[in-house]
Design a protein around this motif. Structure first.
Motif, mmCIF file in Angstrom:
data_model
loop_
_atom_site.group_PDB
_atom_site.id
_atom_site.type_symbol
_atom_site.label_atom_id
_atom_site.label_comp_id
_atom_site.label_asym_id
_atom_site.label_seq_id
_atom_site.Cartn_x
_atom_site.Cartn_y
_atom_site.Cartn_z
ATOM 1 N N GLY A 149 -26.040 -16.029 -13.610
ATOM 2 C CA GLY A 149 -25.373 -16.630 -14.714
ATOM 3 C C GLY A 149 -25.944 -16.161 -16.145
ATOM 4 N N GLU A 150 -26.965 -15.382 -16.175
ATOM 5 C CA GLU A 150 -27.658 -15.029 -17.308
ATOM 6 C C GLU A 150 -27.884 -13.406 -17.249
ATOM 7 N N ILE A 151 -28.204 -12.795 -18.497
ATOM 8 C CA ILE A 151 -28.485 -11.585 -18.625
ATOM 9 C C ILE A 151 -30.142 -11.594 -18.500
ATOM 10 N N LEU A 152 -30.654 -10.514 -17.857
ATOM 11 C CA LEU A 152 -32.233 -10.571 -18.017
ATOM 12 C C LEU A 152 -32.526 -9.182 -18.558
ATOM 13 N N LEU A 153 -33.471 -9.122 -19.585
ATOM 14 C CA LEU A 153 -33.896 -7.908 -20.586
ATOM 15 C C LEU A 153 -35.346 -7.669 -20.257
ATOM 16 N N GLN A 154 -35.554 -6.503 -19.975
ATOM 17 C CA GLN A 154 -36.792 -5.957 -20.000
ATOM 18 C C GLN A 154 -37.441 -5.271 -21.125
ATOM 19 N N ILE A 155 -38.265 -5.853 -21.758
ATOM 20 C CA ILE A 155 -38.623 -5.210 -23.252
ATOM 21 C C ILE A 155 -40.087 -4.631 -23.139
ATOM 22 N N ARG A 156 -40.391 -3.651 -23.362
ATOM 23 C CA ARG A 156 -41.641 -2.896 -23.509
ATOM 24 C C ARG A 156 -42.235 -2.750 -24.919
ATOM 25 N N PHE A 157 -43.318 -3.089 -25.226
ATOM 26 C CA PHE A 157 -43.873 -3.132 -26.698
ATOM 27 C C PHE A 157 -44.954 -2.149 -26.343
ATOM 28 N N TYR A 158 -45.239 -1.334 -27.699
ATOM 29 C CA TYR A 158 -46.365 -0.279 -27.760
ATOM 30 C C TYR A 158 -47.318 -0.673 -28.640
ATOM 31 N N GLU A 159 -48.395 -0.191 -28.524
ATOM 32 C CA GLU A 159 -49.832 -0.492 -29.496
ATOM 33 C C GLU A 159 -49.141 0.116 -30.960
ATOM 34 N N PRO A 160 -49.564 -0.331 -32.100
ATOM 35 C CA PRO A 160 -49.342 0.375 -33.208
ATOM 36 C C PRO A 160 -50.452 1.572 -33.312
ATOM 37 N N PHE A 161 -49.850 2.644 -33.913
ATOM 38 C CA PHE A 161 -50.765 3.768 -34.216
ATOM 39 C C PHE A 161 -50.620 4.330 -35.490
ATOM 40 N N LYS A 162 -51.450 5.363 -35.941
ATOM 41 C CA LYS A 162 -51.398 6.033 -37.248
ATOM 42 C C LYS A 162 -50.405 7.238 -37.117
ATOM 43 N N TYR A 163 -49.589 6.938 -38.369
ATOM 44 C CA TYR A 163 -48.647 8.207 -38.331
ATOM 45 C C TYR A 163 -48.726 8.685 -39.706
ATOM 46 N N LYS A 164 -48.640 9.996 -40.116
ATOM 47 C CA LYS A 164 -48.295 10.806 -41.358
ATOM 48 C C LYS A 164 -47.460 11.573 -41.268
ATOM 49 N N THR A 165 -46.596 11.764 -42.119
ATOM 50 C CA THR A 165 -45.470 12.646 -41.984
ATOM 51 C C THR A 165 -45.977 14.133 -41.708
ATOM 52 N N GLY A 166 -45.316 14.606 -41.012
ATOM 53 C CA GLY A 166 -45.751 16.128 -40.696
ATOM 54 C C GLY A 166 -46.765 16.353 -39.763
#
Length: 385
Positions: free
Chosen positions: A143-160
């Motif tokens: 009677g319900e939808i079950l969603l499986q959600i995965r989170f990731y740790e924040p990380f440094k990002y610079k363009t290129g």
């Protein structure tokens, strides 16, 4: 956004439509609900009230455990990743190695050297939780939808510039009738223990705890919509500046806005496996994705108040002191004129002895408390590991 980050999966899932489609596949027109108990199955295939013995005979004929089992069979224990134990093996130290001072120190400290075989176990890097069922289930299977959600740790990002890749952080099970705000309240991040201030002038000042009335803004960006947390009247709309920027771009398209506390998961649209964004506390960004979307089954937890369920999370990672290399770091030092690393992670002893003399600050630097491995999750789950 899909025009910039090309998706591999072109199908856009509407959760509410998916629930309707799944139920139509399982539920024939002449049945009022999906049969999953023996009584439901007996009624669905046409056995009347007086033919229960015939139905029992049918069950015995198709019972694999009864017809194919033997008293000599090895007992099969149900597998759950939370019960996986680390496997370690003690090894003998060769005589030639015992002459090395580092080996002598290791033997003096530990008395033995162990060879860790954890890497052979697939589930050793994460902690898996196990939720025992409650006595009063209030959710109907299918009677319900079950969603499986995965989170990731924040990380440094610079363009290129490639500075690493996202590392898995937490995985949750949520049901379609819950709001996005309910999930946000379960997500753990070290930033939630802030705010963090420069304490270099007075490193012994007491920590400032976050108060309930403090603003706690954040948003989920899913598909083409920002879902902002506006439960606190002091919360800011982080998405406003992004929407203004997107309005000036020709390749982004229209971005929508809603409140996460007013949005249920069964109202969402998304692509399975396509990265979405969770941002909070200024610039702390987490990538997350929906990895599975299915019907709630009889084997799932059928108690609404248990959801969102934390299914797994990473082991807390300790960071050694950049100076001594032995103790766990307790402080983060930034913009220092004495360190070769920026930021530098240092322990309590090295921090005080290297940066202060007679209690006074030496040089220019900023210092912030570092929680390290003190906290892993908001609500410590019951685990079997």
């Amino acid at each position: 956004m899909e025009q910039i980050y090309k998706p591999k999966n072109e199908q856009i899932i509407s959760v509410r439509q998916a629930l309707s489609d799944f139920q139509q596949e399982l539920l024939p027109p002449d049945l009022s609900r999906v049969p999953y108990t023996e009584d439901d199955i007996s009624e669905a295939i046409g056995f009347g009230a007086g033919s229960s013995h015939q139905f029992n005979d049918l069950l015995q004929c198709i019972d694999l455990n009864l017809n194919l089992s033997s008293t000599k069979d090895m007992r099969v224990v149900p597998f759950h990743p939370s019960r996986v134990q680390a496997v370690q093996k003690q090894i003998e130290v060769p005589e030639k190695a015992r002459k090395l001072r580092c080996v002598q120190n290791a033997l003096r400290i530990t008395g033995r050297i162990r060879k860790n075989l954890d890497t052979r176990i697939r589930y050793n890097k994460h902690k898996y939780t196990e939720s025992p069922p409650l006595e009063d289930p209030d959710l109907e299977p299918f009677g319900e939808i079950l969603l499986q959600i995965r989170f990731y740790e924040p990380f440094k990002y610079k363009t290129g510039v490639r500075l690493g890749h996202p590392k898995f952080h937490q995985e949750f099970y949520v049901i379609g009738s819950q709001t996005l705000a309910e999930l946000r309240d379960k997500i753990y991040c070290h930033c939630d223990s802030g705010p963090f201030f420069d304490i270099s002038e007075n490193p012994h000042q007491p920590e400032r705890k976050r108060l309930p009335e403090d603003p706690n803004p954040g948003f989920f960006f899913i598909h083409d919509t920002f879902y902002n947390d506006m439960r606190n009247e002091r919360n800011m709309d982080y998405s406003e500046v992004i929407q203004k920027w997107a309005g000036r771009q020709k390749c982004v398209g229209e971005l929508k806005y809603r409140n996460m506390e007013d949005t249920r998961f069964d109202e969402l649209q998304f692509r399975l496996g396509y990265p979405q964004v969770y941002q909070h506390h200024g610039n702390c960004e987490h990538i997350f994705l929906v990895s599975d979307c299915r019907l709630l089954s009889p084997s799932d937890v059928l108690t609404r108040k248990r959801y969102p369920i934390l299914n797994s999370y990473v082991f807390p990672r300790s960071i050694p002191c950049n100076i001594c290399g032995h103790c766990e770091a307790n402080f983060i030092v930034k913009n220092s004129d004495q360190h070769i690393f920026d930021p530098a992670y240092v322990c309590q002893v090295c921090f005080e002895s290297y940066h202060y003399k007679d209690g006074k600050k030496i040089g220019e630097f900023e210092a912030y408390r570092f929680l390290g491995t003190k906290v892993a999750v908001k609500d410590e789950p019951e685990t079997g590991s």
